[in-house]
Write an enzyme that holds these catalytic residues in place. Structure first.
Site, short mmCIF file in Angstrom:
data_model
loop_
_atom_site.label_atom_id
_atom_site.label_comp_id
_atom_site.label_asym_id
_atom_site.label_seq_id
_atom_site.Cartn_x
_atom_site.Cartn_y
_atom_site.Cartn_z
N ASP A 68 -2.33 -5.63 -28.19
CA ASP A 68 -1.26 -5.93 -27.64
C ASP A 68 -0.24 -6.82 -28.76
N GLY B 56 -3.41 -14.22 -30.83
CA GLY B 56 -4.11 -12.63 -30.65
C GLY B 56 -3.32 -11.55 -31.19
N ILE B 57 -2.60 -11.88 -32.18
CA ILE B 57 -1.73 -10.99 -33.01
C ILE B 57 -2.43 -9.81 -33.73
N THR B 58 -3.51 -10.07 -33.94
CA THR B 58 -4.46 -9.03 -34.61
C THR B 58 -4.92 -7.90 -33.56
N GLY B 59 -4.94 -8.32 -32.42
CA GLY B 59 -5.27 -7.29 -31.26
C GLY B 59 -4.33 -6.18 -30.90
N ASP C 24 -7.58 -21.53 -34.16
CA ASP C 24 -8.35 -20.87 -33.41
C ASP C 24 -8.18 -21.58 -31.69
N SER D 231 -4.68 -10.84 -15.77
CA SER D 231 -5.12 -9.81 -15.80
C SER D 231 -5.54 -9.10 -14.53
N LYS E 186 -10.12 -15.84 -16.71
CA LYS E 186 -8.58 -15.63 -16.50
C LYS E 186 -7.84 -16.19 -15.24
N GLU F 110 -7.76 -7.78 -13.82
CA GLU F 110 -9.17 -7.71 -13.49
C GLU F 110 -9.33 -9.02 -12.38
N TYR G 167 -15.29 -13.02 -17.19
CA TYR G 167 -14.08 -12.88 -17.77
C TYR G 167 -12.91 -13.05 -16.70
P1 NAP Z 1 -7.60 -7.78 -28.00
O1 NAP Z 1 -7.37 -6.43 -28.57
O2 NAP Z 1 -8.98 -7.70 -27.61
O3 NAP Z 1 -7.17 -8.85 -28.80
C1 NAP Z 1 -7.53 -10.13 -28.62
C2 NAP Z 1 -7.17 -11.04 -29.52
O4 NAP Z 1 -7.62 -12.43 -29.50
C3 NAP Z 1 -7.58 -10.87 -31.06
O5 NAP Z 1 -6.56 -10.93 -31.91
C4 NAP Z 1 -8.58 -11.73 -31.35
O6 NAP Z 1 -8.88 -11.98 -32.57
C5 NAP Z 1 -7.96 -12.81 -30.55
N1 NAP Z 1 -8.89 -14.06 -30.39
C6 NAP Z 1 -10.18 -14.09 -29.77
N2 NAP Z 1 -10.81 -15.05 -29.77
C7 NAP Z 1 -9.93 -15.91 -30.27
C8 NAP Z 1 -10.07 -17.25 -30.75
N3 NAP Z 1 -11.13 -18.05 -30.16
N4 NAP Z 1 -8.99 -17.82 -31.19
C9 NAP Z 1 -7.94 -17.14 -31.61
N5 NAP Z 1 -7.75 -16.04 -31.39
C10 NAP Z 1 -8.91 -15.18 -30.59
O7 NAP Z 1 -6.94 -7.65 -26.68
P2 NAP Z 1 -5.62 -6.78 -26.02
O8 NAP Z 1 -6.02 -5.88 -25.22
O9 NAP Z 1 -4.64 -7.07 -27.14
O10 NAP Z 1 -5.00 -8.10 -24.78
C11 NAP Z 1 -4.18 -9.10 -25.13
C12 NAP Z 1 -4.55 -10.10 -24.09
O11 NAP Z 1 -4.36 -9.48 -22.63
C13 NAP Z 1 -5.97 -10.64 -24.00
O12 NAP Z 1 -5.99 -11.92 -23.20
C14 NAP Z 1 -6.42 -9.91 -22.85
O13 NAP Z 1 -7.44 -10.34 -22.08
C15 NAP Z 1 -4.99 -9.50 -21.71
N6 NAP Z 1 -5.27 -8.31 -21.03
C16 NAP Z 1 -5.24 -7.14 -21.74
C17 NAP Z 1 -5.34 -5.96 -20.76
C18 NAP Z 1 -5.41 -4.58 -21.48
O14 NAP Z 1 -5.77 -3.82 -20.71
N7 NAP Z 1 -5.48 -4.53 -22.72
C19 NAP Z 1 -4.95 -6.15 -19.68
C20 NAP Z 1 -4.85 -7.29 -18.86
C21 NAP Z 1 -4.81 -8.40 -19.70
P3 NAP Z 1 -9.87 -11.19 -33.68
O15 NAP Z 1 -9.01 -9.96 -34.17
O16 NAP Z 1 -10.03 -12.32 -34.67
O17 NAP Z 1 -10.98 -10.76 -32.53
O1 G4F Z 2 -12.25 0.00 -20.67
P1 G4F Z 2 -13.13 -1.25 -19.77
O2 G4F Z 2 -14.03 -1.83 -20.62
O3 G4F Z 2 -11.97 -1.93 -19.45
P2 G4F Z 2 -12.01 -3.14 -18.19
O4 G4F Z 2 -13.35 -3.75 -17.89
O5 G4F Z 2 -11.09 -2.61 -17.09
O6 G4F Z 2 -11.28 -4.44 -18.67
C1 G4F Z 2 -9.85 -4.15 -19.38
O7 G4F Z 2 -8.74 -4.03 -18.60
C2 G4F Z 2 -8.67 -5.45 -17.83
C3 G4F Z 2 -7.27 -5.21 -17.01
O8 G4F Z 2 -7.73 -4.99 -15.84
C4 G4F Z 2 -8.40 -6.39 -18.91
F1 G4F Z 2 -8.09 -7.82 -18.51
C5 G4F Z 2 -9.61 -6.62 -20.01
O9 G4F Z 2 -9.41 -7.52 -20.93
C6 G4F Z 2 -9.84 -5.22 -20.67
O10 G4F Z 2 -8.44 -4.95 -21.57
O11 G4F Z 2 -13.72 -0.20 -18.59
C7 G4F Z 2 -12.76 0.37 -17.43
C8 G4F Z 2 -13.87 0.88 -16.65
C9 G4F Z 2 -15.01 0.11 -15.99
O12 G4F Z 2 -15.25 0.24 -14.54
C10 G4F Z 2 -16.19 0.35 -16.85
O13 G4F Z 2 -17.29 0.04 -16.00
O14 G4F Z 2 -14.77 2.09 -17.35
C11 G4F Z 2 -16.10 1.82 -16.96
N1 G4F Z 2 -16.91 2.57 -17.90
C12 G4F Z 2 -17.53 3.61 -17.83
N2 G4F Z 2 -18.44 3.87 -18.95
C13 G4F Z 2 -17.07 1.95 -19.23
C14 G4F Z 2 -17.99 2.99 -19.71
N3 G4F Z 2 -16.48 1.06 -19.85
C15 G4F Z 2 -16.59 0.88 -21.20
N4 G4F Z 2 -16.12 -0.12 -22.02
N5 G4F Z 2 -17.90 1.69 -21.89
C16 G4F Z 2 -18.31 2.71 -21.02
O15 G4F Z 2 -19.17 3.42 -21.76
#
Ligand code: NAP
Ligand code: G4F
Length: 329
Positions: A15, A10-13, A62, A129, A157, A131, A153
């Site tokens: 985090d 997930g290096i391209t994401g 992958d 997460s 997780k 979540e 999701y």
């Molecule tokens: P993100 O921006 O969506 O990045 C996800 C990464 O996973 C991307 O690099 C994506 O690659 C890669 N990926 C997806 N499917 C794959 C596969 N089949 N094989 C290999 N790589 C794959 O997510 P993030 O916000 O950085 O979050 C990082 C991690 O923390 C995730 O696991 C997320 O669920 C978890 N998390 C995030 C949050 C948050 O608030 N950000 C909170 C709690 C947990 P591509 O660039 O090719 O799509």
């Molecule tokens: O930004 P969200 O899509 O994030 P969500 O669903 O909380 O998930 C993120 O945080 C999780 C950690 O708790 C991660 F595990 C997960 O990978 C991801 O990073 O939505 C946040 C809130 C939701 O309640 C949604 O219903 O915003 C509300 N919302 C309202 N309007 C919307 C919108 N969300 C999105 N994406 N788009 C809207 O237009």
């Protein structure tokens, strides 16, 4: 002196990019797993934005392809593995439940198996997460709070979370979970609500749009900055014993109030532009998340450094520049 080697899936994401920067600044050799894309020129945009693309070594693989993971681990032999890859967008998980289970759930088992077979002495971080708390069982969620997943999701997780604990207990591997609450940044994907808002604010301010269409404005999230949260990931893997930690700011805010902050940063009123569209609602909602990060404070010495107000300002400013320069991210 040989550098410590880390592998990030997930290096391209979001985090992955911030963690790469942190590890490089700390003297690591950083390797990443990248899945094949027909748009290879866009894949590294976040690493480029942070100025670290040339300092990372990327490997084709992958999470659903065990042999690719074995091959990569065998050639890199990392001391630390950060498993950040996932189908991470909650809303999409209802449209693609099987894929989400495969990547976000079973993909983690593939990573754990590959590590057990190839480099069992490595340390493994799993991106768990908040979540998973879903329909919250306690008003403030800690490592001891029961889980109640409310989306495909979150269910995936939760499986991955327990597999990570299971590999620790069954095989005595150094594997742990960071239960991270929502964290955002200018590098957040545009589909997530915070970035959708800050991008929308920039477009409205620059006269390119006149409204912002959102879903549930009453949902509350504990929002921190990704730059702070990747530091916690690294700190977890520096402990003598593997353990699971909640990472959160301990403050929760509605989507509505996030809008107010973002619009007021450019001198506008959210109520004049935000429209609610039922199409953005989810089949089931996580109404509120609020984390208790006391364990991370006490045992890791970690604390969130960026306030919500500072983060919103940074995101809106970055989007103003991006929209003006017609940049894509
Ligand atoms: P993100 O921006 O969506 O990045 C996800 C990464 O996973 C991307 O690099 C994506 O690659 C890669 N990926 C997806 N499917 C794959 C596969 N089949 N094989 C290999 N790589 C794959 O997510 P993030 O916000 O950085 O979050 C990082 C991690 O923390 C995730 O696991 C997320 O669920 C978890 N998390 C995030 C949050 C948050 O608030 N950000 C909170 C709690 C947990 P591509 O660039 O090719 O799509
Ligand atoms: O930004 P969200 O899509 O994030 P969500 O669903 O909380 O998930 C993120 O945080 C999780 C950690 O708790 C991660 F595990 C997960 O990978 C991801 O990073 O939505 C946040 C809130 C939701 O309640 C949604 O219903 O915003 C509300 N919302 C309202 N309007 C919307 C919108 N969300 C999105 N994406 N788009 C809207 O237009």
């Amino acid at each position: 002196m040989t550098k410590k080697r880390a592998l990030i899936t997930g290096i391209t994401g979001q985090d992955g990019a911030y963690l790469s920067k942190l590890l490089i600044e700390n003297g690591y050799e950083v390797h990443g797993v990248v899945r094949r894309s027909a748009s290879a020129d866009l894949v590294c945009s976040r690493l480029i934005w942070l100025g670290v693309a040339d300092e990372t070594v990327l490997h084709d693989g992958d999470l659903t392809d065990l042999s690719s993971l074995i091959r990569i681990l065998d050639s890199v032999k990392p001391a630390e593995i950060y498993n950040l890859a996932a189908q991470s967008f909650v809303k999409s998980s209802w449209q693609q439940p099987y894929l989400t289970g495969l990547v976000t759930g079973l993909g983690v088992t593939n990573m754990l198996e590959a590590m057990r077979l190839v480099c069992p002495e490595a340390r493994f971080y799993q991106a768990s997460s908040s979540e998973m708390y879903g329909q919250v069982q306690e008003p403030i969620q800690s490592e001891k709070t029961s889980f109640y997943p409310r989306s495909p999701y979150a269910a995936a997780k939760l499986y991955a979370h327990w597999m990570t604990i299971n590999y620790r207990e069954s095989f005595n591997l150094y594997t742990l979970n960071g239960i991270l609450f929502n964290h955002e940044s200018p590098l957040r994907g545009i589909e997530f609500v915070t970035r959708k808002i800050t991008d929308g604010v920039a477009r409205i301010k620059l006269g390119l749009s006149d409204e912002l269409s959102l879903g549930n404005l009453e949902a509350k999230r504990d929002w921190g900055h990704a730059r702070d949260y990747v530091k916690a990931m690294w700190m977890m893997l520096q402990q003598d014993q593997p353990d699971d930690y909640v990472v959160a700011t301990q403050r929760t805010t509605t989507v509505r109030d996030f809008c107010t902050l973002a619009f007021s940063h450019v001198g506008l009123k959210a109520d004049d532009y935000v429209r609610v569209d039922k199409r953005h609602f989810r089949p089931s909602e996580v109404d509120v998340l609020l984390g208790d990060a006391s364990k991370a404070h006490d045992k890791l010495g970690w604390k969130a450094e960026t306030t919500l107000e500072e983060m919103v300002a940074e995101m809106v400013d970055a989007d103003l520049v991006r929209v003006q320069q017609k940049e894509h991210l």
